[in-house]
Design a protein around this motif. Structure first.
Motif, mmCIF file in Angstrom:
data_model
loop_
_atom_site.group_PDB
_atom_site.id
_atom_site.type_symbol
_atom_site.label_atom_id
_atom_site.label_comp_id
_atom_site.label_asym_id
_atom_site.label_seq_id
_atom_site.Cartn_x
_atom_site.Cartn_y
_atom_site.Cartn_z
ATOM 1 N N ALA A 379 -5.855 5.494 -24.136
ATOM 2 C CA ALA A 379 -7.018 5.663 -25.010
ATOM 3 C C ALA A 379 -6.641 6.400 -26.285
ATOM 4 O O ALA A 379 -7.079 6.034 -27.387
ATOM 5 C CB ALA A 379 -8.123 6.422 -24.269
ATOM 6 N N LEU A 380 -5.811 7.429 -26.166
ATOM 7 C CA LEU A 380 -5.395 8.190 -27.346
ATOM 8 C C LEU A 380 -4.528 7.330 -28.261
ATOM 9 O O LEU A 380 -4.635 7.420 -29.493
ATOM 10 C CB LEU A 380 -4.637 9.451 -26.926
ATOM 11 C CG LEU A 380 -4.257 10.404 -28.068
ATOM 12 C CD1 LEU A 380 -5.503 10.920 -28.784
ATOM 13 C CD2 LEU A 380 -3.431 11.578 -27.553
ATOM 14 N N THR A 381 -3.690 6.484 -27.687
ATOM 15 C CA THR A 381 -2.860 5.585 -28.494
ATOM 16 C C THR A 381 -3.725 4.609 -29.281
ATOM 17 O O THR A 381 -3.496 4.376 -30.478
ATOM 18 C CB THR A 381 -1.885 4.800 -27.597
ATOM 19 O OG1 THR A 381 -1.030 5.714 -26.912
ATOM 20 C CG2 THR A 381 -1.032 3.857 -28.421
ATOM 21 N N LEU A 382 -4.733 4.038 -28.631
ATOM 22 C CA LEU A 382 -5.632 3.110 -29.309
ATOM 23 C C LEU A 382 -6.389 3.805 -30.431
ATOM 24 O O LEU A 382 -6.519 3.271 -31.545
ATOM 25 C CB LEU A 382 -6.613 2.509 -28.293
ATOM 26 C CG LEU A 382 -7.433 1.309 -28.756
ATOM 27 C CD1 LEU A 382 -6.532 0.154 -29.176
ATOM 28 C CD2 LEU A 382 -8.390 0.856 -27.651
ATOM 29 N N LEU A 383 -6.881 5.016 -30.158
ATOM 30 C CA LEU A 383 -7.561 5.802 -31.187
ATOM 31 C C LEU A 383 -6.620 6.104 -32.352
ATOM 32 O O LEU A 383 -6.992 5.986 -33.520
ATOM 33 C CB LEU A 383 -8.081 7.111 -30.581
ATOM 34 C CG LEU A 383 -8.622 8.144 -31.568
ATOM 35 C CD1 LEU A 383 -9.834 7.614 -32.318
ATOM 36 C CD2 LEU A 383 -8.959 9.459 -30.854
ATOM 37 N N CYS A 384 -5.391 6.476 -32.028
ATOM 38 C CA CYS A 384 -4.407 6.843 -33.039
ATOM 39 C C CYS A 384 -4.122 5.669 -33.982
ATOM 40 O O CYS A 384 -4.079 5.827 -35.209
ATOM 41 C CB CYS A 384 -3.123 7.292 -32.332
ATOM 42 S SG CYS A 384 -2.148 8.486 -33.254
ATOM 43 N N LYS A 385 -3.937 4.485 -33.424
ATOM 44 C CA LYS A 385 -3.653 3.302 -34.240
ATOM 45 C C LYS A 385 -4.852 2.920 -35.105
ATOM 46 O O LYS A 385 -4.698 2.569 -36.284
ATOM 47 C CB LYS A 385 -3.260 2.133 -33.335
ATOM 48 C CG LYS A 385 -1.917 2.316 -32.651
ATOM 49 C CD LYS A 385 -1.591 1.145 -31.740
ATOM 50 C CE LYS A 385 -0.217 1.312 -31.105
ATOM 51 N NZ LYS A 385 0.098 0.195 -30.169
ATOM 52 N N TYR A 386 -6.035 2.993 -34.523
ATOM 53 C CA TYR A 386 -7.275 2.691 -35.241
ATOM 54 C C TYR A 386 -7.457 3.684 -36.389
ATOM 55 O O TYR A 386 -7.757 3.300 -37.534
ATOM 56 C CB TYR A 386 -8.432 2.767 -34.249
ATOM 57 C CG TYR A 386 -9.754 2.173 -34.678
ATOM 58 C CD1 TYR A 386 -10.125 2.062 -36.013
ATOM 59 C CD2 TYR A 386 -10.667 1.740 -33.719
ATOM 60 C CE1 TYR A 386 -11.350 1.537 -36.385
ATOM 61 C CE2 TYR A 386 -11.899 1.211 -34.071
ATOM 62 C CZ TYR A 386 -12.235 1.119 -35.409
ATOM 63 O OH TYR A 386 -13.456 0.599 -35.762
ATOM 64 N N LEU A 387 -7.256 4.966 -36.093
ATOM 65 C CA LEU A 387 -7.459 6.014 -37.088
ATOM 66 C C LEU A 387 -6.464 5.901 -38.245
ATOM 67 O O LEU A 387 -6.829 6.070 -39.406
ATOM 68 C CB LEU A 387 -7.332 7.385 -36.424
ATOM 69 C CG LEU A 387 -7.566 8.609 -37.322
ATOM 70 C CD1 LEU A 387 -8.958 8.567 -37.941
ATOM 71 C CD2 LEU A 387 -7.380 9.896 -36.534
#
Length: 480
Positions: A379-387
């Motif tokens: 989840a943090l990886t997905l957020l990081c890429k999106y951000l």
């Protein structure tokens, strides 16, 4: 050593044996595990499946099973460390490693008795030659070096030892792969997340591609979205209801209508090709739908279930007989995507992304909505890429567009720990290398920061909150 004939050197070897199957909790590993399970069931291979979340889990699992098993299959774990040195197995233990994490430890590459790497060698893997890594102890003695670290195990030939170069990391690039337990077709679809299981409006708002194109965190972005919807000429009632409930006449030409309007708004890549599968008339899933559903089940934080329970449920959703579980995963994925979109908007609007010189940095504070969700690496990886994509789209600073992003989120409040993750700069290419693993190790060593490097992905670590400042300062110095 690399396995060149997977059937002969791997499957024919284990098919008549009892096998311990150690599987990392990520999507590639789940899918590969499902395929291997199907093969094992067909050939009546006896195996034990053990989810392993990190190096400590792997070590514990091996200790518990080493007396009963000679053959071990490691899926998406084990390649990027000297595995024999880590596990200290008996000489008759054999490890088959199918792993996309990089770099691959060169000792694993050159061990031809106990380590069998299930990695294709079609591409230029960048493996250094044997003589560049190992050399005779006699040469060391002539140079006045102390050769006290000789290995008497089977990881290296007798009379040889490893030579490390602290400044050089040898990378073996992962290959893009897709495995599935279903029969599927290749088709053109819209670049909108879960749109066939959501309303078109919600999908547009929560898809990284459209959200960043419109900059939906801004007032102007919301205006652009309304203009886009108006340009398509679709009734708002239809756009806001579930895709399955839309009029058939609208759905028949929906892709062409959206593509035409998207081109006017500089979204020329709104159409992509992917795999899709049909189960009857109602159930149609894209490959990305299953990925989001499985990831949401794998890291479900709603019911407080164990990681093993979540692993089994995520694995079950890949079976065509468990469509209810797949639909449950899709519902969880929708909640996660909404949380990510809201967190991205909050970080952009409150200027939480800071330029720290050689990288960008963002720290989610305790009390942030859905912060518990982002204590999980996927989840943090997905957020990081999106951000990162959102920030690149919104900033006027050209230099920031070529910087990587480091993100930290609360992990355990009582222990005072955070999870830290680093990703490469935003890029259109898919062969981006992530060098943060080695950088994190060096920064921790040089500052005596209290870190835990337990994840198979070395770009994810756990850090004591009190040491965050000196750790980041060391990273700035190291990467400048």
């Amino acid at each position: 050593m690399f396995v060149t004939d997977i059937r002969k050197e791997f499957y024919d070897v284990v098919v008549n044996q009892r096998v311990a199957l150690f599987v990392s909790p990520d999507i590639d590993a789940l899918c590969a595990c499902k395929v291997l399970q199907a093969l094992f069931h067909c050939d009546q291979v006896q195996y034990t499946l053990v989810p392993v979340a990190g190096w400590q889990d792997l070590g514990t699992a091996f200790m518990e099973h080493k007396e009963q098993y000679q053959y071990f299959v490691l899926i998406n774990c084990g390649a990027n460390v000297d595995l024999l040195e880590t596990l200290q197995p008996e000489e008759d233990s054999v490890f088959f490693i199918c792993d996309t994490h990089r770099p691959v430890d060169v000792v694993n590459v050159y061990n031809d008795t106990q380590i069998k790497l299930l990695i294709k060698q079609d591409d230029d893997l960048g493996v250094p030659s044997y003589d560049d890594i190992f050399h005779d102890d006699e040469e060391d003695e002539e140079d006045g070096d102390d050769s006290g670290n000789e290995s008497d195990g089977s990881a290296e030939p007798s009379g040889k030892r490893r030579r490390y170069d602290e400044c050089t990391v040898y990378y073996i690039l992962p290959e893009n792969s897709l495995v599935s337990s279903c029969t599927f077709a290749f088709d053109f679809v819209l670049r909108l997340v879960l749109y066939q299981h959501w309303s078109l409006y919600e999908s547009i708002c929560n898809s990284c591609y459209t959200s960043c194109s419109f900059k939906l965190w801004s007032i102007n972005g919301q205006k652009k979205l309304q203009e886009f919807l108006a340009d398509m000429g679709l009734p708002l009632k239809q756009v806001r209801q579930k895709f399955n409930s839309m009029d058939m006449t609208i759905k028949e030409n929906l892709r062409e209508v959206i593509e035409e309007s998207a081109n006017k708004f500089s979204m020329k890549d709104i159409r992509v090709q992917t795999f899709a599968v049909h189960f009857g008339f109602k159930n149609r899933f894209l490959a990305s739908d299953v990925v989001h559903a499985a990831a949401a089940l794998l890291e479900n934080v709603e019911k407080g279930e164990t990681s093993t329970d979540n692993f089994i449920k995520a694995l079950d959703c890949l079976s065509r007989s468990n469509l209810e579980r797949l639909h449950l995963g899709i519902d969880l994925a929708k909640k996660k995507l909404k949380a990510i979109q809201q967190t991205v908007a909050s970080c952009i609007c409150t200027n939480l992304i800071l330029s720290q010189g050689p990288f960008l940095y963002c720290h989610l504070l305790e009390g942030t909505p859905d912060v518990k969700l982002f204590s999980k690496p996927l989840a943090l990886t997905l957020l990081c890429k999106y951000l990162l994509k959102a920030f690149v789209c919104s900033t006027r600073n050209k230099r920031c567009k070529i910087l990587p992003l480091i993100m930290a989120a609360p992990l355990d409040v009582e222990k005072g720990t955070v999870i830290v993750l680093g990703i490469p700069p935003e890029s259109e290419t898919s062969d981006k290398k992530n060098f943060f693993g080695r950088a994190f190790e060096k920064a921790a060593e040089s500052t005596s920061s209290r870190t835990l490097h337990d994840h198979f992905d070395t770009s994810v670590i756990e850090l004591k909150m009190e040491d965050r400042g000196k750790f980041l300062d060391a990273l700035i110095t190291l990467l400048s």
